[in-house]
Design a protein around this motif. Sequence first.
Motif, short mmCIF file in Angstrom:
data_model
loop_
_atom_site.label_atom_id
_atom_site.label_comp_id
_atom_site.label_asym_id
_atom_site.label_seq_id
_atom_site.Cartn_x
_atom_site.Cartn_y
_atom_site.Cartn_z
N PHE A 31 -13.18 -22.28 7.57
CA PHE A 31 -13.11 -21.43 6.38
C PHE A 31 -14.01 -20.20 6.54
O PHE A 31 -13.92 -19.27 5.74
N LEU A 32 -14.85 -20.16 7.57
CA LEU A 32 -15.63 -18.97 7.84
C LEU A 32 -14.80 -17.91 8.57
O LEU A 32 -15.03 -16.71 8.41
N LEU A 33 -13.82 -18.36 9.38
CA LEU A 33 -13.03 -17.43 10.18
C LEU A 33 -11.67 -17.11 9.56
O LEU A 33 -11.18 -15.98 9.72
N ASN A 34 -11.05 -18.06 8.88
CA ASN A 34 -9.71 -17.83 8.36
C ASN A 34 -9.57 -16.61 7.45
O ASN A 34 -8.58 -15.87 7.55
N PRO A 35 -10.53 -16.35 6.53
CA PRO A 35 -10.35 -15.20 5.63
C PRO A 35 -10.33 -13.85 6.35
O PRO A 35 -9.78 -12.88 5.83
N ILE A 36 -10.95 -13.77 7.53
CA ILE A 36 -11.09 -12.46 8.19
C ILE A 36 -10.26 -12.39 9.47
O ILE A 36 -10.47 -11.49 10.29
N THR A 37 -9.30 -13.31 9.64
CA THR A 37 -8.45 -13.27 10.82
C THR A 37 -7.72 -11.93 10.97
O THR A 37 -7.68 -11.37 12.08
N PRO A 38 -7.14 -11.36 9.89
CA PRO A 38 -6.51 -10.04 10.04
C PRO A 38 -7.49 -8.97 10.50
O PRO A 38 -7.11 -8.05 11.23
N ASP A 39 -8.76 -9.09 10.11
CA ASP A 39 -9.76 -8.10 10.52
C ASP A 39 -10.08 -8.23 12.00
O ASP A 39 -10.35 -7.23 12.68
N LEU A 40 -10.06 -9.45 12.53
CA LEU A 40 -10.28 -9.63 13.96
C LEU A 40 -9.19 -8.90 14.76
O LEU A 40 -9.48 -8.27 15.78
N VAL A 41 -7.94 -9.02 14.28
CA VAL A 41 -6.84 -8.31 14.94
C VAL A 41 -7.06 -6.80 14.84
O VAL A 41 -6.87 -6.07 15.83
N ARG A 42 -7.46 -6.35 13.67
CA ARG A 42 -7.67 -4.90 13.48
C ARG A 42 -8.80 -4.38 14.37
O ARG A 42 -8.69 -3.29 14.95
N PHE A 43 -9.88 -5.14 14.48
CA PHE A 43 -10.98 -4.74 15.36
C PHE A 43 -10.52 -4.63 16.80
O PHE A 43 -10.91 -3.71 17.53
N HIS A 44 -9.68 -5.56 17.21
CA HIS A 44 -9.19 -5.54 18.59
C HIS A 44 -8.28 -4.34 18.83
O HIS A 44 -8.41 -3.64 19.84
N VAL A 45 -7.34 -4.13 17.92
CA VAL A 45 -6.41 -3.00 18.06
C VAL A 45 -7.17 -1.68 18.09
O VAL A 45 -6.87 -0.77 18.86
N GLY A 46 -8.21 -1.57 17.25
CA GLY A 46 -9.01 -0.34 17.18
C GLY A 46 -10.11 -0.27 18.22
O GLY A 46 -10.91 0.67 18.22
N LEU A 96 -9.44 -15.67 17.98
CA LEU A 96 -9.07 -14.32 18.41
C LEU A 96 -7.82 -14.35 19.28
O LEU A 96 -6.87 -13.59 19.06
N LEU A 97 -7.79 -15.23 20.27
CA LEU A 97 -6.65 -15.31 21.18
C LEU A 97 -5.38 -15.74 20.45
O LEU A 97 -4.29 -15.22 20.73
N GLN A 98 -5.50 -16.67 19.50
CA GLN A 98 -4.34 -17.08 18.72
C GLN A 98 -3.83 -15.95 17.84
O GLN A 98 -2.62 -15.73 17.72
N SER A 99 -4.75 -15.22 17.22
CA SER A 99 -4.36 -14.13 16.31
C SER A 99 -3.64 -13.01 17.04
O SER A 99 -2.80 -12.31 16.46
N LEU A 100 -3.97 -12.83 18.33
CA LEU A 100 -3.33 -11.78 19.12
C LEU A 100 -2.03 -12.24 19.77
O LEU A 100 -1.42 -11.49 20.53
N ASN A 101 -1.61 -13.48 19.44
CA ASN A 101 -0.38 -14.03 20.01
C ASN A 101 -0.39 -14.01 21.54
O ASN A 101 0.61 -13.68 22.19
N ARG A 102 -1.52 -14.41 22.11
CA ARG A 102 -1.60 -14.52 23.58
C ARG A 102 -0.95 -15.86 23.97
O ARG A 102 -1.61 -16.88 24.14
N LEU A 103 0.37 -15.82 24.10
CA LEU A 103 1.15 -17.05 24.24
C LEU A 103 0.87 -17.77 25.56
O LEU A 103 0.75 -19.00 25.59
N ARG A 104 0.78 -17.03 26.64
CA ARG A 104 0.51 -17.67 27.94
C ARG A 104 -0.84 -18.38 27.91
O ARG A 104 -0.96 -19.51 28.40
N VAL A 105 -1.81 -17.73 27.33
CA VAL A 105 -3.15 -18.32 27.25
C VAL A 105 -3.14 -19.58 26.40
O VAL A 105 -3.72 -20.61 26.76
N GLN A 106 -2.45 -19.51 25.26
CA GLN A 106 -2.40 -20.67 24.38
C GLN A 106 -1.67 -21.84 25.04
O GLN A 106 -2.04 -23.01 24.84
N PHE A 107 -0.64 -21.52 25.82
CA PHE A 107 0.05 -22.59 26.54
C PHE A 107 -0.87 -23.26 27.55
O PHE A 107 -0.93 -24.50 27.63
N ILE A 108 -1.61 -22.46 28.31
CA ILE A 108 -2.53 -23.02 29.30
C ILE A 108 -3.57 -23.92 28.62
O ILE A 108 -3.84 -25.05 29.08
N ILE A 109 -4.13 -23.43 27.52
CA ILE A 109 -5.16 -24.20 26.82
C ILE A 109 -4.60 -25.50 26.27
O ILE A 109 -5.18 -26.58 26.45
#
Length: 508
Positions: A284-299, A369-382
């Motif tokens: 519950f510490l990370l879920n509310p700001i998941t969209p912001d993590l994506v925005r920080f990465h894109v920016g 972070l990796l899940q939010s960015l849809n890093r599918l290959r990485v998620q499969f490996i994990i």
Amino acid sequence: MNKESIWSRALKGGGIGGLSFLLTMGTNMLQVTVLLKYWSPDQYGAWLALLSISTLLTALDGGHQNYIGNLFNKLYVSDMTAFKAVLGGGVRVAVFLGSIQAIVVLFLAMSGLLDRAFDFPKAYHDQFGPALVIYTWSWISVGSIGSIIVRLFTPCGYYVRSTWWNIAMRLSQFIILALCAYSNCGLISTACYYGGGTILLNLVLFWDIARIMPQFWPWWNCGNLRVGFRNFSKSIVLTFTSLLDGFTLQGVNLLITGFLGVAVLPIFATLRTVANTAMQSTMFLLNPITPDLVRFHVGKEWRKLTATFQLFWFTTGLFINFGLLAGLFFIEPVYKAWTQGKLAFDRSIFVWLVIGVIFRTAGAPFSVLLQSLNRLRVQFIISFLRGTIALVLSLLLLSRFGLAGIASSLAVAELVCSILIPYYFTRIEFNEMEGDLPKKDIISAGFSALACSLGLGSFAFFENIINPLFISSLIGCLVIAIMQWTALAPEIKNKLLALLGPRHIARS
């Protein structure tokens, strides 16, 4: 969308998330007490097995739902037309996938394969199949679509509202299940009442979503099956990882049922419930700001990502790791009262399960972070490695160490797949942003996890909780938390201290 700052969303989301965590923990604890009071361990174990099998059978579209949710976070602020097309196509595909899953469940229930595969008591052979169909079909009828629709909440700024709905769902399901146990209902009757309540509450949820976000109603209006299946094809890897994760979580329960019997499952399940409450509190510490993590990465705002990670590790190090050690003083009597003495508390099983949770908590920022960015290959490996390590080690250690061998296998899987591998791929993401991971903070978080693990280990090996290793671990967690606090940026400290009043800001 509600235009709030990341701090406002984090604080509100964290607050309501904390309430949700306490409620979930409370209902989980009380639920076991109630069910074991009115049900035998065999019946409770059969119900747990039913939930595990149903979860696996409905995991076909789990990856698709997560993929759509991540697309929502990206498209909401950039392309509303594409957003609605993804929504419409996703809903239509959800109906199609749900229909397939319903047929599969019916086939398994009628074929008798489940009775031959698992060691169910004879009293539940005739009940298990029909109960599984009723329970699973009731979830599919609303859950396949609902799991897409509820993902509108977060990008549209209604995370807190979604958490309130989650609380309402949890309370309703607990009440229904408790009443079924009190009335001495069998598996079939319990599945009927539980499934019926889930359907009714979800219909009210759908009405609420359509009311507060009318711009998306009807949800299937835009988009088509072609759009939906295109996204589904992209999410197949994520779907497979979802299935692997399901096998890691639920497959272990079925492994226990098949090799050790359904009566042993409640011991493992209850200890796992206690351990996993810590993991629920971190998300519950990370879920509310998941969209912001994506925005920080894109920016390419890697410094803001770094600050978010630092704050997370400080918070979890102080409240989770230190709190877990402090909780060892009363965990056994609480567990005994919780299960009314019907289930034995095994220190080694509990310690290994909690160590696994500590590892998963420490690596949560990387994984989210990796899940939010849809890093599918990485998620499969994990997911593939997590499932493989957990199940293979469990099979190797089960005969010699029993449930403790399974618990230790899960801990090893989490060390590799929640910390080591996600760290490697997150470092690649930061390199692409031309930024640096906070190495000192990662090291301090690692030492905090290690100190907590050693303290837990002393709990398993020493009868007396107050021993030199435990005391050293307790002090170590506290000292590391102080170091993490000093490493936080001044503006973050002021934000936190503002919760305590202006006087504290002035002193900082």
